[in-house]
Scaffold this motif. Structure first.
Motif, PDB file in Angstrom:
ATOM      1  N   ILE A   1       0.847  -1.188   0.000  1.00  9.25           N
ATOM      2  CA  ILE A   1       0.000   0.000   0.000  1.00  9.25           C
ATOM      3  C   ILE A   1       0.885   1.242   0.000  1.00  9.25           C
ATOM      4  O   ILE A   1       1.635   1.475   0.952  1.00  9.25           O
ATOM      5  N   THR A   2       0.804   2.026  -1.038  1.00  9.99           N
ATOM      6  CA  THR A   2       1.522   3.293  -1.055  1.00  9.99           C
ATOM      7  C   THR A   2       0.572   4.377  -0.563  1.00  9.99           C
ATOM      8  O   THR A   2      -0.624   4.351  -0.850  1.00  9.99           O
ATOM      9  N   ALA A   3       1.107   5.312   0.226  1.00  6.02           N
ATOM     10  CA  ALA A   3       0.272   6.346   0.828  1.00  6.02           C
ATOM     11  C   ALA A   3       1.103   7.588   1.094  1.00  6.02           C
ATOM     12  O   ALA A   3       2.343   7.537   1.157  1.00  6.02           O
ATOM     13  N   LYS A   4       0.414   8.705   1.283  1.00  5.42           N
ATOM     14  CA  LYS A   4       1.094   9.962   1.592  1.00  5.42           C
ATOM     15  C   LYS A   4       1.265  10.139   3.107  1.00  5.42           C
ATOM     16  O   LYS A   4       2.141  10.877   3.548  1.00  5.42           O
ATOM     17  N   SER A   5       0.404   9.466   3.879  1.00 11.43           N
ATOM     18  CA  SER A   5       0.514   9.496   5.342  1.00 11.43           C
ATOM     19  C   SER A   5       0.257   8.105   5.889  1.00 11.43           C
ATOM     20  O   SER A   5      -0.670   7.420   5.434  1.00 11.43           O
ATOM     21  N   VAL A   6       1.079   7.688   6.848  1.00  9.55           N
ATOM     22  CA  VAL A   6       0.896   6.391   7.516  1.00  9.55           C
ATOM     23  C   VAL A   6       0.691   6.654   9.003  1.00  9.55           C
ATOM     24  O   VAL A   6       1.502   7.342   9.636  1.00  9.55           O
ATOM     25  N   VAL A   7      -0.396   6.105   9.562  1.00 11.78           N
ATOM     26  CA  VAL A   7      -0.710   6.291  10.981  1.00 11.78           C
ATOM     27  C   VAL A   7      -0.527   4.967  11.709  1.00 11.78           C
ATOM     28  O   VAL A   7      -1.194   3.977  11.394  1.00 11.78           O
ATOM     29  N   MET A   8       0.369   4.940  12.688  1.00 10.72           N
ATOM     30  CA  MET A   8       0.593   3.733  13.482  1.00 10.72           C
ATOM     31  C   MET A   8      -0.349   3.748  14.682  1.00 10.72           C
ATOM     32  O   MET A   8      -0.312   4.665  15.512  1.00 10.72           O
ATOM     33  N   ALA A   9      -1.191   2.727  14.770  1.00 12.17           N
ATOM     34  CA  ALA A   9      -2.141   2.586  15.881  1.00 12.17           C
ATOM     35  C   ALA A   9      -2.137   1.128  16.322  1.00 12.17           C
ATOM     36  O   ALA A   9      -3.181   0.509  16.508  1.00 12.17           O
ATOM     37  N   THR A  10      -0.925   0.593  16.512  1.00 15.20           N
ATOM     38  CA  THR A  10      -0.730  -0.849  16.669  1.00 15.20           C
ATOM     39  C   THR A  10      -0.794  -1.365  18.099  1.00 15.20           C
ATOM     40  O   THR A  10      -0.508  -2.531  18.355  1.00 15.20           O
ATOM     41  N   GLY A  11      -1.151  -0.527  19.064  1.00 14.18           N
ATOM     42  CA  GLY A  11      -1.515  -1.023  20.385  1.00 14.18           C
ATOM     43  C   GLY A  11      -0.425  -1.449  21.333  1.00 14.18           C
ATOM     44  O   GLY A  11      -0.695  -2.064  22.356  1.00 14.18           O
ATOM     45  N   GLY A  12       0.841  -1.154  21.026  1.00 11.75           N
ATOM     46  CA  GLY A  12       1.899  -1.434  21.987  1.00 11.75           C
ATOM     47  C   GLY A  12       2.471  -2.834  21.932  1.00 11.75           C
ATOM     48  O   GLY A  12       2.348  -3.547  20.926  1.00 11.75           O
ATOM     49  N   TYR A  13       3.081  -3.263  23.057  1.00 10.87           N
ATOM     50  CA  TYR A  13       3.840  -4.520  23.058  1.00 10.87           C
ATOM     51  C   TYR A  13       3.616  -5.348  24.322  1.00 10.87           C
ATOM     52  O   TYR A  13       4.406  -6.248  24.633  1.00 10.87           O
ATOM     53  N   ALA A  14       2.524  -5.103  25.051  1.00 11.55           N
ATOM     54  CA  ALA A  14       2.309  -5.819  26.315  1.00 11.55           C
ATOM     55  C   ALA A  14       2.146  -7.323  26.124  1.00 11.55           C
ATOM     56  O   ALA A  14       2.317  -8.098  27.069  1.00 11.55           O
ATOM     57  N   GLY A  15       1.805  -7.755  24.910  1.00 10.28           N
ATOM     58  CA  GLY A  15       1.684  -9.184  24.633  1.00 10.28           C
ATOM     59  C   GLY A  15       3.018  -9.868  24.394  1.00 10.28           C
ATOM     60  O   GLY A  15       3.075 -11.086  24.242  1.00 10.28           O
ATOM     61  N   ASN A  16       4.091  -9.091  24.361  1.00 11.68           N
ATOM     62  CA  ASN A  16       5.437  -9.618  24.153  1.00 11.68           C
ATOM     63  C   ASN A  16       6.145  -9.686  25.509  1.00 11.68           C
ATOM     64  O   ASN A  16       6.737  -8.713  25.972  1.00 11.68           O
ATOM     65  N   LYS A  17       6.049 -10.832  26.165  1.00  8.58           N
ATOM     66  CA  LYS A  17       6.553 -11.014  27.526  1.00  8.58           C
ATOM     67  C   LYS A  17       8.030 -10.652  27.653  1.00  8.58           C
ATOM     68  O   LYS A  17       8.442  -9.992  28.622  1.00  8.58           O
ATOM     69  N   GLU A  18       8.829 -11.061  26.702  1.00 12.16           N
ATOM     70  CA  GLU A  18      10.261 -10.798  26.770  1.00 12.16           C
ATOM     71  C   GLU A  18      10.552  -9.301  26.638  1.00 12.16           C
ATOM     72  O   GLU A  18      11.415  -8.751  27.327  1.00 12.16           O
TER      73      GLU A  18
END
Length: 649
Positions: free
Chosen positions: A330-347
């Motif tokens: 997907i090519t775009a002029k603006s990319v918005v990161m709303a990926t919710g963090g990393y709490a599911g990554n125990k390490e």
């Protein structure tokens, strides 16, 4: 002549083969036959036809299935007899996994994104049934599911692409679309709404509903106190924007059909989210009425893999992968990161924050969004590592639910919220005024700072009092401040004067299950719980003295909560802390542009929700309702900013 020699050689070779087989047969047990060469061994499993049941522990309870086998080495049908997995996520994972098992006749199926525990549970339950049928589980795990989209590529061009469809991502997609941008929203799971589907309430300062309800916050005082309480390590401009503009978010959501209900929560302006079973559909309707109506797309079960950059270092799009293996560019002029963090990554959580408790958030939030942004030039914040520690959990609850009613199985859990019981750390040392249990954030952070768990000490005398009078027997004036979802299934019994029937049996079962400890003496309890005996003896002696004198010289606990320990045996409840999500990982300005190491915007890259929330807090979350309030607000504002940047408005 040559012909006869050739025949003789063939005859001799045949005789040799016969003799060899005879010799081998003579070494075998009667009735046994030579095994077929390995190259012709059948890999498929052979079942004993019939119907079998299997079960396994899922994320929220037992997953039980009924599996029908046919003699033709076929799993004919899988029927789910019972499951209590997360609605909209776990139940969909079960459907998807069972469909793949049946279609491909294999147990080698990839877990569904965001529902790994549930996926493994359904696979394990079917495996148990296969074993009962005499099937070869190993053979059923040799065949992989072929992804039909592998090798294929889909290409899209848009104005704004939003990665993640939780509260912040949906809000960003909707407002960007309403601003005139063509939007593509990418979500790795099949569910829209993310953590907002599990949350209780959000904080929207001085919303029209709050003001109409007679509660108005002094904004300047709130901002000043917030900054001081976080030791000035916040972005004051971002903080001011949230506090002054979040009230508008309430009306915006209401106009979109996502209606929250204001409540005066001890002087705090909280807004209850809509009924749990209506939230996802409401968010889907919001997307349909804006994003999809304006020519955009919502791609679920599509996981972002990396950000696309141009030669100048600007972010110009996203590469993702669909569940079927298809690559999406997907090519775009603006990319918005709303990926919710990393709490599911125990390490990752342990490395960044030293926390080893429970992930009460979403399993799919494992930090790949942050890693993509960092790789694109985003700065790792100086205060990186903060977590949203917010609740206390009793490890015993899940196993006890298999034996007892919801109310009875929650006995240990409820005691972790009472201020009248002694709390000690893994070493046996007392570490706080137990009145901290009355405030969720205080309870969570004091425990997490002390170690991976803490122990709540209760005596036989106290258990007898609970059996006779319920929590009132431990001088409890009001029910513990547990989240409503913890006691929803037994709210009619959730009263201080409800007697705790079979309390003794429940606590003994807790010990038997390995989720708590028991000792006839305090020395024996310390030994069984892995505490240092002398450390616990000293702590117990000092605490017992405080209950007699009414003066806690160590932590200043009020005499109202200094309840005598009484006689043994003594029990220790293992209590853990629930992490609702990570806080931050990217630095943003008031336009939600992501900043690089020089604190200059990475062109084309924006961030909203938990990924950007670190600008509001120092080292950990200390809010109440701020997580959801900020997610909706940052999404609403950040989506507009991304659209403005893309369209050059």
């Amino acid at each position: 002549m040559r012909k006869h020699k050739k025949l003789n050689k063939m005859l001799m070779f045949s005789v040799c083969i016969v003799l060899l087989v005879s010799m081998l047969s003579g070494c075998m047990e009667p009735g046994k036959q030579l095994a077929a060469p390995a190259s012709s061994t059948k890999a498929a499993s052979t079942f004993k036809a019939g119907t079998y049941t299997g079960e396994a522990d899922g994320k929220d309870g037992v997953v039980k299935v009924q599996v029908t086998m046919e003699k033709a080495d076929q799993i004919k049908a899988i029927k789910v007899l019972g499951q209590t997995e997360t609605k909209g996520l776990g139940d969909k994972a079960i459907q998807q996994i069972t469909a793949q098992i049946l279609a491909n006749q294999t147990l080698k199926v990839d877990a569904v994104s965001g529902a790994t525990i549930t996926s493994n549970a359904i696979l394990k339950a079917v495996e148990n049934a296969v074993k009962q049928a005499g099937g070869d589980v190993a053979a059923l795990k040799t065949k992989s599911v072929k992804k039909p989209g592998a090798g294929k590529t889909e290409k899209y061009s848009t104005d704004v692409v939003v990665v993640g469809a939780g509260a912040s991502g949906v809000s960003a997609a909707v407002t960007a679309s309403d601003k005139g941008a063509k939007v593509i929203l990418v979500e790795k799971t099949a569910t829209i709404g993310g953590a907002s589907n599990l949350s209780w309430a959000g904080k929207f300062y001085n919303s029209s509903a709050a003001v109409a309800g007679g509660l108005k916050v002094d904004v300047e005082k709130e901002i000043a106190n917030w900054i001081v309480n976080n030791h000035y390590r916040v972005d004051a401009a971002d903080l001011r924007q949230y506090v002054t503009k979040s009230g508008e978010t309430y009306d915006w959501l209401k106009n979109k059909g996502y209606v929250t209900k204001f409540m005066n929560f001890g002087g705090e302006q909280l807004h209850l989210l809509p009924a749990y079973d209506t939230r996802e559909q409401t968010l889907r309707s919001m997307l349909a009425d804006s994003v999809e109506k304006n020519g955009g797309k919502v791609l679920t079960q599509t996981t972002a893999k990396k950000l696309i950059k141009d030669a100048a270092g600007a972010v110009t799009g996203v590469v993702a992968e669909k569940e079927d293996g298809t690559t999406v560019e997907i090519t775009a002029k603006s990319v918005v990161m709303a990926t919710g963090g990393y709490a599911g990554n125990k390490e990752m959580v342990k490395e960044a924050f030293g926390f080893e408790g429970v992930n009460g958030g979403l399993a799919q939030n494992i930090g790949e969004g942050l890693k993509m942004a960092w790789a694109a030039g985003a700065k790792v914040p100086d205060n990186f590592g903060g977590q949203m520690l917010h609740q206390t959990l009793a490890k015993a609850t899940a196993q006890l639910k298999k034996e007892y009613t919801p109310f009875e199985s929650s006995y240990p859990l409820m005691l972790t919220y009472l201020p009248t019981l002694m709390n000690v750390g893994p070493s046996g040392a007392r570490f706080r005024d137990e009145a901290a249990t009355l405030v969720p954030v205080a309870a969570a952070n004091t425990s997490a700072f002390n170690g991976p768990y803490h122990l709540v000490i209760v005596s036989q005398s106290q258990i007898d009092a609970l059996t006779a009078k319920g929590m009132a027997g431990l001088n409890t004036a009001k029910v513990p401040g547990m989240p409503p979802e913890f006691y929803a299934s037994f709210k009619d019994q959730y009263k201080v004067d409800t007697p705790w029937k079979d309390a003794q049996k429940v606590f003994d079962s807790m010990v038997k299950n390995g989720d708590g400890f028991k000792g006839n003496s305090i020395e024996e309890l310390a030994k069984n719980a892995g505490m240092d005996v002398q450390v616990f003896k000293d702590a117990f002696k000092n605490y017992d003295e405080a209950t007699k004198t009414g003066v806690d010289t160590e932590f200043g606990k009020s005499k109202d909560y200094l309840l005598p320990m009484g006689n043994g045996p003594y029990y220790a409840i293992k209590a853990e802390i629930n992490n609702l999500g990570s806080v931050g990982g990217l630095i943003v300005n008031t336009k939600f542009q992501v900043l690089n190491d020089k604190r200059v915007p990475v062109k084309g890259l924006y961030a909203v929700g938990l990924e950007s929330e670190g600008v509001l807090f120092n080292d950990t979350y200390v809010g109440n309702g701020v997580g959801i309030g900020y997610s909706f607000t940052s999404g609403r504002l950040g989506g507009e900013d991304a659209a403005i940047g893309a369209l050059g408005l």
